[in-house]
Design an enzyme around this catalytic site. Sequence first.
Site, PDB file in Angstrom:
ATOM      1  N   GLY A 115      15.655  86.895 -33.662  1.00 44.04           N
ATOM      2  CA  GLY A 115      16.430  86.070 -32.745  1.00 44.04           C
ATOM      3  C   GLY A 115      17.779  85.758 -33.357  1.00 44.04           C
ATOM      4  N   ARG A 116      18.323  84.595 -33.019  1.00 44.02           N
ATOM      5  CA  ARG A 116      19.656  84.255 -33.513  1.00 44.02           C
ATOM      6  C   ARG A 116      19.699  84.146 -35.029  1.00 44.02           C
ATOM      7  NH1 ARG A 116      20.231  81.016 -28.483  1.00 44.02           N
ATOM      8  NH2 ARG A 116      18.932  79.446 -29.466  1.00 44.02           N
TER       9      ARG A 116
ATOM     10  N   ARG B 282       8.043  90.608 -31.099  1.00 42.72           N
ATOM     11  CA  ARG B 282       7.785  91.092 -29.746  1.00 42.72           C
ATOM     12  C   ARG B 282       8.693  92.274 -29.436  1.00 42.72           C
ATOM     13  NH1 ARG B 282       8.645  85.986 -26.081  1.00 42.72           N
ATOM     14  NH2 ARG B 282      10.559  86.022 -27.306  1.00 42.72           N
TER      15      ARG B 282
ATOM     16  N   THR C 271      11.299  78.970 -43.219  1.00 45.04           N
ATOM     17  CA  THR C 271      12.208  77.866 -42.891  1.00 45.04           C
ATOM     18  C   THR C 271      12.149  77.562 -41.402  1.00 45.04           C
ATOM     19  OG1 THR C 271      14.056  79.415 -42.614  1.00 45.04           O
ATOM     20  CG2 THR C 271      13.800  78.386 -44.787  1.00 45.04           C
TER      21      THR C 271
ATOM     22  N   ARG D 178       8.717  77.022 -38.968  1.00 40.83           N
ATOM     23  CA  ARG D 178       7.707  76.006 -38.712  1.00 40.83           C
ATOM     24  C   ARG D 178       6.454  76.346 -39.506  1.00 40.83           C
ATOM     25  NH1 ARG D 178      11.474  73.800 -37.035  1.00 40.83           N
ATOM     26  NH2 ARG D 178      11.785  72.625 -35.086  1.00 40.83           N
TER      27      ARG D 178
ATOM     28  N   GLU E  44       5.207  65.959 -41.537  1.00 47.40           N
ATOM     29  CA  GLU E  44       6.423  65.548 -42.238  1.00 47.40           C
ATOM     30  C   GLU E  44       6.751  64.100 -41.907  1.00 47.40           C
ATOM     31  OE1 GLU E  44       9.526  68.313 -41.229  1.00 47.40           O
ATOM     32  OE2 GLU E  44       8.473  70.039 -42.055  1.00 47.40           O
TER      33      GLU E  44
ATOM     34  N   HIS F  39      12.509  70.206 -45.741  1.00 45.43           N
ATOM     35  CA  HIS F  39      12.996  70.512 -44.388  1.00 45.43           C
ATOM     36  C   HIS F  39      14.484  70.177 -44.249  1.00 45.43           C
ATOM     37  CE1 HIS F  39      11.683  70.941 -39.910  1.00 45.43           C
ATOM     38  NE2 HIS F  39      12.794  71.610 -40.188  1.00 45.43           N
TER      39      HIS F  39
END
Length: 325
Positions: free
Chosen positions: A153-154, A175, A234, A236, A265, A285
């Site tokens: 993705g981005r 995917r 980084t 989830r 968290e 995080h």
Amino acid sequence: MNITILDDYQDVVRTLACFSKLAGHNVTIWNDHTEDVDVLAERLRDTEALVLIRERTPIRAPLLERLDKLRIISQHSVYPHIDVDTCTQRGVILSSNMHPGRPSYATAELTWGLIIAALRHIPQEVAALKAGRWQSTIGTALRGRTLGIYGYGRVGAVIAGYGKAFGMKVIVWGREASLARARADGYTPARNREAFFEESDVLTLHLRLNDATRGIVTATDLARMKPAALIVNTSRAGLIEPGALVNALKSGRPGMAAVDVYEEEPVLNASHPLLALDNVLCTPHIGYVERDAYEAQFSGAFDQILAYLDGKPINVVNPAALEKR
């Protein structure tokens, strides 16, 4: 308007340039973290606009039902921590700028920093030097090695560019739409899922967490990785099957991990089992915790409040709440 901002751990929000947008309003900022409903209900008793920092505090029905003055929740990005149905029933608008069309460069940069720090043992060497020792470990270079990106993705696309710049072979898995984007950008999908885990020297996860991706990386996947490989997360924690990463690292496949995200968290008092492992580099995080990113996120959140006050709310997730009001 009474505006409350939760979970500003570093007490940084008031130092942002965009904070001036709230001039003239009564703003309360909390720097600690609590999920105690009684404590939150007291803190938010007079709050009309609530600003959240990502997904740090759950806002569920037992709390919402005690916040009679609350009119709008303003935040950035996804909202699995918010009970949208209860918000709607109570006429509380949720305004959330989902994704403004640019990658989280801050997260991408932290990812790359973790990769280099883990493979070159930077934290260990710094600690050893301060303890009076010299050259305690032997690191691993990136050039010529294989970078596996799960989710193009981005952020994944940015990471692929970093890998190419460092002379790595980049392979991708995800995917079909993700693989098609990677092909269009000149990157090669792995031959199959098994080969993706087997061939990656560095494997980094860049997927959204949802029902389809929860636990998508299994213990079997991790067991296929090389003993010298590094896995980086980084995105989830829930992308990896519960308990699988700790067990895999203890078993030696993969040999290392770099982690910025956790199931629950904040992690306090070094209570997470990953923190007890010498072959894991852990950060709290901080992927999105960077000044420019904060300026963008909070500027948008404040704009959403001002738009609401102007009678023209924007980025409304639950428009039915407008009718309730």
